[in-house]
Design an enzyme around this catalytic site. Sequence first.
Site, PDB file in Angstrom:
ATOM      1  N   ARG A  84       7.186 -33.461 -35.364  1.00 47.51           N
ATOM      2  CA  ARG A  84       6.750 -32.794 -34.173  1.00 47.51           C
ATOM      3  C   ARG A  84       6.911 -33.950 -33.279  1.00 47.51           C
ATOM      4  O   ARG A  84       6.095 -33.992 -32.055  1.00 47.51           O
ATOM      5  CB  ARG A  84       5.530 -32.262 -34.132  1.00 47.51           C
ATOM      6  CG  ARG A  84       5.171 -31.014 -35.086  1.00 47.51           C
ATOM      7  CD  ARG A  84       6.058 -29.812 -34.525  1.00 47.51           C
ATOM      8  NE  ARG A  84       5.773 -28.708 -35.755  1.00 47.51           N
ATOM      9  CZ  ARG A  84       6.108 -28.792 -36.877  1.00 47.51           C
ATOM     10  NH1 ARG A  84       7.134 -29.619 -37.387  1.00 47.51           N
ATOM     11  NH2 ARG A  84       5.847 -27.808 -37.542  1.00 47.51           N
ATOM     12  N   SER A 100       0.953 -22.997 -33.138  1.00 46.94           N
ATOM     13  CA  SER A 100      -0.013 -23.951 -33.466  1.00 46.94           C
ATOM     14  C   SER A 100      -0.350 -24.738 -32.568  1.00 46.94           C
ATOM     15  O   SER A 100       0.542 -25.548 -31.615  1.00 46.94           O
ATOM     16  CB  SER A 100       0.664 -24.907 -34.760  1.00 46.94           C
ATOM     17  OG  SER A 100       0.841 -24.143 -35.740  1.00 46.94           O
ATOM     18  N   GLU A 114      -0.087 -29.946 -30.052  1.00 47.99           N
ATOM     19  CA  GLU A 114       1.256 -29.977 -30.192  1.00 47.99           C
ATOM     20  C   GLU A 114       1.865 -29.637 -28.806  1.00 47.99           C
ATOM     21  O   GLU A 114       2.828 -30.440 -28.355  1.00 47.99           O
ATOM     22  CB  GLU A 114       1.383 -28.951 -31.261  1.00 47.99           C
ATOM     23  CG  GLU A 114       2.969 -29.069 -31.585  1.00 47.99           C
ATOM     24  CD  GLU A 114       3.285 -27.906 -32.561  1.00 47.99           C
ATOM     25  OE1 GLU A 114       3.021 -27.913 -33.767  1.00 47.99           O
ATOM     26  OE2 GLU A 114       4.214 -26.900 -32.080  1.00 47.99           O
TER      27      GLU A 114
HETATM   28  C1  FAD Z   1       3.997 -17.851 -31.857  1.00 47.11           C
HETATM   29  C2  FAD Z   1       4.674 -19.340 -31.781  1.00 47.11           C
HETATM   30  C3  FAD Z   1       5.104 -19.754 -32.902  1.00 47.11           C
HETATM   31  C4  FAD Z   1       5.590 -20.983 -33.014  1.00 47.11           C
HETATM   32  N1  FAD Z   1       5.990 -21.451 -33.912  1.00 47.11           N
HETATM   33  C5  FAD Z   1       6.862 -23.118 -34.151  1.00 47.11           C
HETATM   34  C6  FAD Z   1       7.283 -23.360 -35.312  1.00 47.11           C
HETATM   35  O1  FAD Z   1       6.990 -22.624 -36.356  1.00 47.11           O
HETATM   36  N2  FAD Z   1       7.598 -24.593 -35.373  1.00 47.11           N
HETATM   37  C7  FAD Z   1       7.561 -25.405 -34.034  1.00 47.11           C
HETATM   38  O2  FAD Z   1       8.022 -26.515 -34.384  1.00 47.11           O
HETATM   39  N3  FAD Z   1       7.158 -24.931 -33.050  1.00 47.11           N
HETATM   40  C8  FAD Z   1       6.587 -23.488 -32.863  1.00 47.11           C
HETATM   41  N4  FAD Z   1       6.391 -23.056 -31.808  1.00 47.11           N
HETATM   42  C9  FAD Z   1       6.440 -23.911 -30.541  1.00 47.11           C
HETATM   43  C10 FAD Z   1       7.488 -23.654 -29.541  1.00 47.11           C
HETATM   44  O3  FAD Z   1       8.024 -22.413 -29.818  1.00 47.11           O
HETATM   45  C11 FAD Z   1       8.527 -24.743 -29.893  1.00 47.11           C
HETATM   46  O4  FAD Z   1       8.107 -26.217 -29.484  1.00 47.11           O
HETATM   47  C12 FAD Z   1       9.934 -24.614 -29.005  1.00 47.11           C
HETATM   48  O5  FAD Z   1      10.647 -25.447 -29.233  1.00 47.11           O
HETATM   49  C13 FAD Z   1       9.472 -24.551 -27.415  1.00 47.11           C
HETATM   50  O6  FAD Z   1      10.598 -24.162 -26.809  1.00 47.11           O
HETATM   51  P1  FAD Z   1      10.484 -23.678 -25.120  1.00 47.11           P
HETATM   52  O7  FAD Z   1      11.743 -23.433 -24.803  1.00 47.11           O
HETATM   53  O8  FAD Z   1       9.499 -22.508 -25.108  1.00 47.11           O
HETATM   54  O9  FAD Z   1       9.841 -25.135 -24.646  1.00 47.11           O
HETATM   55  P2  FAD Z   1       8.862 -25.221 -23.302  1.00 47.11           P
HETATM   56  O10 FAD Z   1       7.494 -24.828 -23.821  1.00 47.11           O
HETATM   57  O11 FAD Z   1       9.237 -24.622 -22.175  1.00 47.11           O
HETATM   58  O12 FAD Z   1       8.714 -26.656 -23.270  1.00 47.11           O
HETATM   59  C14 FAD Z   1       8.163 -27.715 -24.449  1.00 47.11           C
HETATM   60  C15 FAD Z   1       8.167 -29.187 -24.148  1.00 47.11           C
HETATM   61  O13 FAD Z   1       9.872 -29.412 -23.916  1.00 47.11           O
HETATM   62  C16 FAD Z   1      10.255 -29.694 -22.656  1.00 47.11           C
HETATM   63  N5  FAD Z   1      11.745 -29.088 -22.670  1.00 47.11           N
HETATM   64  C17 FAD Z   1      12.059 -27.944 -22.635  1.00 47.11           C
HETATM   65  N6  FAD Z   1      13.382 -27.851 -22.383  1.00 47.11           N
HETATM   66  C18 FAD Z   1      13.593 -29.116 -22.093  1.00 47.11           C
HETATM   67  C19 FAD Z   1      14.915 -29.360 -21.824  1.00 47.11           C
HETATM   68  N7  FAD Z   1      16.174 -28.542 -21.842  1.00 47.11           N
HETATM   69  N8  FAD Z   1      14.875 -30.954 -21.513  1.00 47.11           N
HETATM   70  C20 FAD Z   1      14.102 -31.789 -21.754  1.00 47.11           C
HETATM   71  N9  FAD Z   1      12.865 -31.198 -22.014  1.00 47.11           N
HETATM   72  C21 FAD Z   1      12.608 -30.089 -22.270  1.00 47.11           C
HETATM   73  C22 FAD Z   1       9.114 -29.288 -21.973  1.00 47.11           C
HETATM   74  O14 FAD Z   1       9.135 -30.245 -20.768  1.00 47.11           O
HETATM   75  C23 FAD Z   1       7.869 -29.286 -22.690  1.00 47.11           C
HETATM   76  O15 FAD Z   1       7.391 -30.850 -22.852  1.00 47.11           O
HETATM   77  C24 FAD Z   1       5.716 -21.731 -31.701  1.00 47.11           C
HETATM   78  C25 FAD Z   1       5.220 -21.287 -30.467  1.00 47.11           C
HETATM   79  C26 FAD Z   1       4.767 -19.825 -30.334  1.00 47.11           C
HETATM   80  C27 FAD Z   1       4.316 -19.333 -29.169  1.00 47.11           C
END
Ligand code: FAD
Length: 351
Positions: free
Chosen positions: A173, A246, A343
Site C-alpha cells: 500500500r 479499508s 490507508e
Molecule cells: C468499497 C471500497 C473498496 C476498496 N477496496 C480496495 C482494495 O481492495 N484494495 C485497495 O488497494 N484499495 C481499495 N480501495 C481504495 C481505493 O479504491 C483505491 O486506493 C483506488 O486506487 C483509489 O482510486 P481513486 O481514483 O478513487 O483515487 P482518489 O481517492 O481520488 O485518490 C487517492 C490518492 O491517489 C492520488 N491520485 C489519484 N489520482 C492520481 C493521479 N492521476 N496522479 C497522482 N496522484 C493521484 C490522490 O491525490 C490521493 O492521494 C477501496 C475503496 C472502496 C471505497
Amino acid sequence: MHDVGMTQGFRIVENARLDARNTFGVAARAPMLVEVADASALPELFGYGMLRDGPVLVLGGGSNVLFAGDPSGVVLALGAQSIAIVEDDGEGAVIRADAGVEWHAFVLWTLGHGFAGLENLSLIPGTVGAAPIQNIGAYGVEVRESIHAVHAFDRTTRAMTTLAPPACAFAYRDSVFKHAPDRYVVTAVDFRLSRTPHLRLDYAGVGDELAAMGVDAPRPSHVAEAVCRIRRRKLPDPAVIGNAGSFFKNPIVPVDVAERLHAAHPTLPMFRSGNDATRKLSAAWFIDQCGWKGHRDGDAGVAPSHALVLVNHGKATGAELLALARRIADSVDERFGVAIEPEPRIVGARW
Ligand SMILES: Cc1cc2nc3c(=O)[nH]c(=O)nc-3n(C[C@H](O)[C@H](O)[C@H](O)COP(=O)(O)OP(=O)(O)OC[C@H]3O[C@@H](n4cnc5c(N)ncnc54)[C@H](O)[C@@H]3O)c2cc1C
C-alpha cells in the site's frame, strides 16, 4: 460555483463542491477545480499562478481520500479515457491506459481482450491513475506485479517523465507517489499482461467461491467473477453508504514483536510481509478486539460487518470520521502497543 469555462483541453471551476467526488460523501469545497481532458496540457497549465506555486491535489474517483477539511489549493481531475496496446509479442502485451479510465472497466477490458493478471483486482473502485499511488492490492495480488511503467508530469522538473517500476518504490500500500504527494501527476500507466493465465486462487475464499459457482477449470474471467461476488457480499457499497474501503493498513512489525503478540493472542492473524525481519498483522483483528465493529458516533461509524471500514451513515463530516479513526487507533495502541495507520489520504488535517 462559478464555471470559468472550457479552454484548450481543460476546464476551470471556482469554489467547486467535492461532495460527489469522494466516496465518503462528506462535504468539501476546492477553491479551484481544474478538469483536464488532455494531459498534454499539463506542462503549460503548471506554468500558471496557483498551479505553479501552490499545493495541488490530484483527485481520481475520491475512493481513497478523507476530506477532514477543504483542500487549500487547486484540485486537479484527469479525464482522458483511452486504452491501447503499445507492444505485443504474441505471448503478452504492454497495454497503456490513461489515468482517467475507471479501474474496474480497465480490468474488464483486459479480460475481454484475452489478457490475464488483473483478475484478482476486480471491482476495486477508482481510476487507473490512482492504482500505482498506493499499489492497490486484493486477494493475494498487488498491481505492481503488472505495472511496466508509470507516465507522469513531474512538478519538480516541470516535464513529462516515465518511471520504471524500481523508481516507483512499490511496497505494501505504498509507493514513491505516496511519499511525494505534491510532485507527480500520473497521466497514464503501462501494464505488461500475459495471454497465459497464472491463476492465484489460494487467497481469502477465491477457490471456495469458484467451487460454489460450479467452476472446476477456472479461466481469468471466472476468477474476476468470484472476486466480484465475494466483494459485493463483504464490502459496503459506497453508493449505498459512504466509505473508502479499508480505513487502516495492516501494521508491519518486527518478527519478535509479532511472535510475542501471537503467543499472547493465538487467534491474531499473522502474514508474511515480503521481508524476513517483519510480519504483517491484521488491523481488523485488533480493531474488533477493542470492540469497535458496528460502533457509531453520530453519523460516523464502523461498519457492522467489517472492522476496517469506517462509514458515513448520512451527514458525518470528514473531521468527525477522522476523530473516530484516531480514537480507534489510540485504543489499539493502548491495549496492544501497536500503531495502526490510515490507508486513505487525509486532506485538510494531519493524522
Ligand atoms: C468499497 C471500497 C473498496 C476498496 N477496496 C480496495 C482494495 O481492495 N484494495 C485497495 O488497494 N484499495 C481499495 N480501495 C481504495 C481505493 O479504491 C483505491 O486506493 C483506488 O486506487 C483509489 O482510486 P481513486 O481514483 O478513487 O483515487 P482518489 O481517492 O481520488 O485518490 C487517492 C490518492 O491517489 C492520488 N491520485 C489519484 N489520482 C492520481 C493521479 N492521476 N496522479 C497522482 N496522484 C493521484 C490522490 O491525490 C490521493 O492521494 C477501496 C475503496 C472502496 C471505497
